[in-house]
Design an enzyme around this catalytic site. Structure first.
Site, PDB file in Angstrom:
ATOM      1  N   GLY A  16      21.997  32.449 -56.424  1.00  0.00           N
ATOM      2  CA  GLY A  16      21.806  31.613 -57.611  1.00  0.00           C
ATOM      3  C   GLY A  16      21.725  32.337 -58.947  1.00  0.00           C
ATOM      4  O   GLY A  16      22.590  33.150 -59.292  1.00  0.00           O
ATOM      5  N   TYR A 155       4.538  23.021 -57.639  1.00  0.00           N
ATOM      6  CA  TYR A 155       5.656  23.775 -58.240  1.00  0.00           C
ATOM      7  C   TYR A 155       5.517  23.761 -59.762  1.00  0.00           C
ATOM      8  O   TYR A 155       5.632  24.805 -60.412  1.00  0.00           O
ATOM      9  CB  TYR A 155       7.009  23.192 -57.810  1.00  0.00           C
TER      10      TYR A 155
HETATM   11  P1  NDP Z   1      17.962  30.255 -55.227  1.00  0.00           P
HETATM   12  O1  NDP Z   1      17.279  29.667 -54.050  1.00  0.00           O
HETATM   13  O2  NDP Z   1      19.442  30.231 -55.280  1.00  0.00           O
HETATM   14  O3  NDP Z   1      17.462  31.756 -55.468  1.00  0.00           O
HETATM   15  C1  NDP Z   1      16.109  32.126 -55.329  1.00  0.00           C
HETATM   16  C2  NDP Z   1      16.017  33.631 -55.256  1.00  0.00           C
HETATM   17  O4  NDP Z   1      14.636  34.012 -55.184  1.00  0.00           O
HETATM   18  C3  NDP Z   1      16.710  34.194 -54.026  1.00  0.00           C
HETATM   19  O5  NDP Z   1      17.475  35.311 -54.400  1.00  0.00           O
HETATM   20  C4  NDP Z   1      15.570  34.612 -53.126  1.00  0.00           C
HETATM   21  O6  NDP Z   1      15.926  35.789 -52.391  1.00  0.00           O
HETATM   22  C5  NDP Z   1      14.504  34.968 -54.172  1.00  0.00           C
HETATM   23  N1  NDP Z   1      13.168  34.929 -53.585  1.00  0.00           N
HETATM   24  C6  NDP Z   1      12.488  33.864 -53.107  1.00  0.00           C
HETATM   25  N2  NDP Z   1      11.320  34.257 -52.591  1.00  0.00           N
HETATM   26  C7  NDP Z   1      11.268  35.610 -52.724  1.00  0.00           C
HETATM   27  C8  NDP Z   1      10.323  36.596 -52.361  1.00  0.00           C
HETATM   28  N3  NDP Z   1       9.175  36.273 -51.748  1.00  0.00           N
HETATM   29  N4  NDP Z   1      10.586  37.887 -52.647  1.00  0.00           N
HETATM   30  C9  NDP Z   1      11.740  38.219 -53.262  1.00  0.00           C
HETATM   31  N5  NDP Z   1      12.669  37.331 -53.646  1.00  0.00           N
HETATM   32  C10 NDP Z   1      12.440  36.042 -53.355  1.00  0.00           C
HETATM   33  O7  NDP Z   1      17.373  29.458 -56.487  1.00  0.00           O
HETATM   34  P2  NDP Z   1      17.601  29.633 -58.063  1.00  0.00           P
HETATM   35  O8  NDP Z   1      18.574  30.684 -58.371  1.00  0.00           O
HETATM   36  O9  NDP Z   1      17.828  28.286 -58.597  1.00  0.00           O
HETATM   37  O10 NDP Z   1      16.132  30.084 -58.499  1.00  0.00           O
HETATM   38  C11 NDP Z   1      15.860  31.226 -59.285  1.00  0.00           C
HETATM   39  C12 NDP Z   1      14.704  30.922 -60.220  1.00  0.00           C
HETATM   40  O11 NDP Z   1      15.071  29.889 -61.106  1.00  0.00           O
HETATM   41  C13 NDP Z   1      13.420  30.453 -59.525  1.00  0.00           C
HETATM   42  O12 NDP Z   1      12.318  31.078 -60.158  1.00  0.00           O
HETATM   43  C14 NDP Z   1      13.407  28.943 -59.820  1.00  0.00           C
HETATM   44  O13 NDP Z   1      12.104  28.428 -59.795  1.00  0.00           O
HETATM   45  C15 NDP Z   1      14.034  28.936 -61.185  1.00  0.00           C
HETATM   46  N6  NDP Z   1      14.590  27.654 -61.624  1.00  0.00           N
HETATM   47  C16 NDP Z   1      15.564  27.038 -60.880  1.00  0.00           C
HETATM   48  C17 NDP Z   1      16.085  25.832 -61.321  1.00  0.00           C
HETATM   49  C18 NDP Z   1      17.082  25.060 -60.524  1.00  0.00           C
HETATM   50  O14 NDP Z   1      17.240  23.834 -60.765  1.00  0.00           O
HETATM   51  N7  NDP Z   1      17.823  25.673 -59.628  1.00  0.00           N
HETATM   52  C19 NDP Z   1      15.661  25.244 -62.603  1.00  0.00           C
HETATM   53  C20 NDP Z   1      14.629  25.985 -63.280  1.00  0.00           C
HETATM   54  C21 NDP Z   1      14.144  27.151 -62.811  1.00  0.00           C
HETATM   55  P3  NDP Z   1      15.567  36.079 -50.860  1.00  0.00           P
HETATM   56  O15 NDP Z   1      15.466  34.742 -50.162  1.00  0.00           O
HETATM   57  O16 NDP Z   1      16.724  36.918 -50.390  1.00  0.00           O
HETATM   58  O17 NDP Z   1      14.294  36.838 -50.910  1.00  0.00           O
HETATM   59  C1  8X3 Z   2      13.662  23.504 -61.324  1.00  0.00           C
HETATM   60  C2  8X3 Z   2      13.931  22.298 -62.126  1.00  0.00           C
HETATM   61  O1  8X3 Z   2      13.159  19.904 -62.547  1.00  0.00           O
HETATM   62  O2  8X3 Z   2      13.682  20.541 -60.246  1.00  0.00           O
HETATM   63  O3  8X3 Z   2      12.612  24.241 -61.837  1.00  0.00           O
HETATM   64  O4  8X3 Z   2      11.703  21.329 -61.272  1.00  0.00           O
HETATM   65  S1  8X3 Z   2      13.062  20.961 -61.530  1.00  0.00           S
END
Ligand code: NDP
Ligand code: 8X3
Length: 255
Positions: A16, A155
């Site tokens: 992501g 969350y």
């Molecule tokens: P993904 O699930 O695609 O990516 C999440 C990443 O976080 C993965 O690379 C995973 O790697 C890593 N991760 C999770 N837990 C751990 C851990 N314990 N240690 C190390 N790495 C970890 O989701 P996104 O790319 O969407 O999320 C990235 C960030 O963006 C998050 O903080 C999320 O809250 C935030 N976000 C996302 C939104 C959305 O709508 N998608 C909107 C707003 C914010 P691995 O599993 O290999 O450890």
């Molecule tokens: C991810 C966006 O609106 O699903 O942080 O929480 S929302």
């Protein structure tokens, strides 16, 4: 500001938004430390980026494990130890249950990853930045840190904590040249919803139905913008969402 040869540590780079950040910083000539639990995914990403070995360093790391974070940062090879930019991106949501029906394990996982993991990375990386009087911490927050939505309870509270941590760090670094930014997206189509619903792909797909969501690349563009302003400019906070989204709960679906 040029990023050539700057060292950028990205957590959650295996998927992501983190992987998209890796692509954009690699294209700008930065040297990347890519961290996540899934080393195979990091290595695949590294191969796709086609970077020489001196341009990429992999860290298999669970950010929830404080001692592992301490060890990973303190044992970085000297050529990798002077981190210029820390992108605190690793994070996840688990479940969308009412608070009074919530799953304790889901809670622990979100709090340990999104708050404590981000704090550990910050605590072990920023002292080096302070010593060098240069650096930039970019936290990936969320609109969930600004607006609580039904079922979002824990969350949303973790992302509200990220907002407070970003503000607090900025205050505590006043007097240094270190920058602090929070990039706070709305709906981004990644594995996020799949992880939230514990692998229920049908339910995850419905989140984005009829909407053109943000892509991970859209968010990485903004992270990159923040990182490349003149050194005296600090972008404190960016809130971004798709045109079809007006708030955490107001989404226009076209089909
Ligand atoms: P993904 O699930 O695609 O990516 C999440 C990443 O976080 C993965 O690379 C995973 O790697 C890593 N991760 C999770 N837990 C751990 C851990 N314990 N240690 C190390 N790495 C970890 O989701 P996104 O790319 O969407 O999320 C990235 C960030 O963006 C998050 O903080 C999320 O809250 C935030 N976000 C996302 C939104 C959305 O709508 N998608 C909107 C707003 C914010 P691995 O599993 O290999 O450890
Ligand atoms: C991810 C966006 O609106 O699903 O942080 O929480 S929302």
């Amino acid at each position: 500001m040029t990023l050539t040869n700057q060292i950028v540590l990205i957590t959650g780079a295996s998927s992501g938004i983190g992987a998209a950040c890796a692509r954009v910083f690699a294209a700008a000539g930065a040297r990347l430390i890519l961290a996540a639990r899934r080393l195979d995914k990091l290595q695949q990403l590294g191969e796709g980026l086609n970077l020489a070995p001196e341009r990429v360093h992999f860290l298999q790391l669970d950010v929830r494990d404080r001692l592992a974070v301490e060890s990973a940062i303190s044992t970085l090879p000297p050529a990798w130890s002077d981190i210029d930019i820390l992108v605190n991106n690793a994070g996840l949501s688990r479940g969308l249950d009412k608070l009074y029906e919530g799953d304790f394990q889901d809670w622990e996982e979100m709090i340990d990853t999104n708050i404590k993991g981000l704090l550990y990375l910050t605590r072990y990386v920023v002292p080096g930045m302070v010593t060098r009087d240069r650096g930039h911490v970019i936290n990936i927050g969320s609109i969930a840190g600004h607006q609580t939505y039904p079922g979002g309870n824990v969350y949303c509270s973790t992302k509200a904590a990220v907002k407070a941590i970003s503000e607090g760090l900025k205050q505590d670094l006043l007097g240094t040249r270190i920058r602090v930014t929070s990039v706070d997206p709305g709906m981004v189509e990644t594995d996020f919803s799949n992880v939230r619903f514990h692998g229920d792909e049908e339910r995850a797909k419905k989140v984005y139905q009829g909407v053109t969501p943000l892509t991970a690349d859209d968010v990485a563009d903004v992270v990159f913008f923040c990182a490349t302003r003149s050194p005296h400019v600090n972008i404190n906070e960016v809130i971004m969402m798709p045109v079809d989204q007006a708030s955490a709960t107001l989404v226009h679906r076209r089909t």
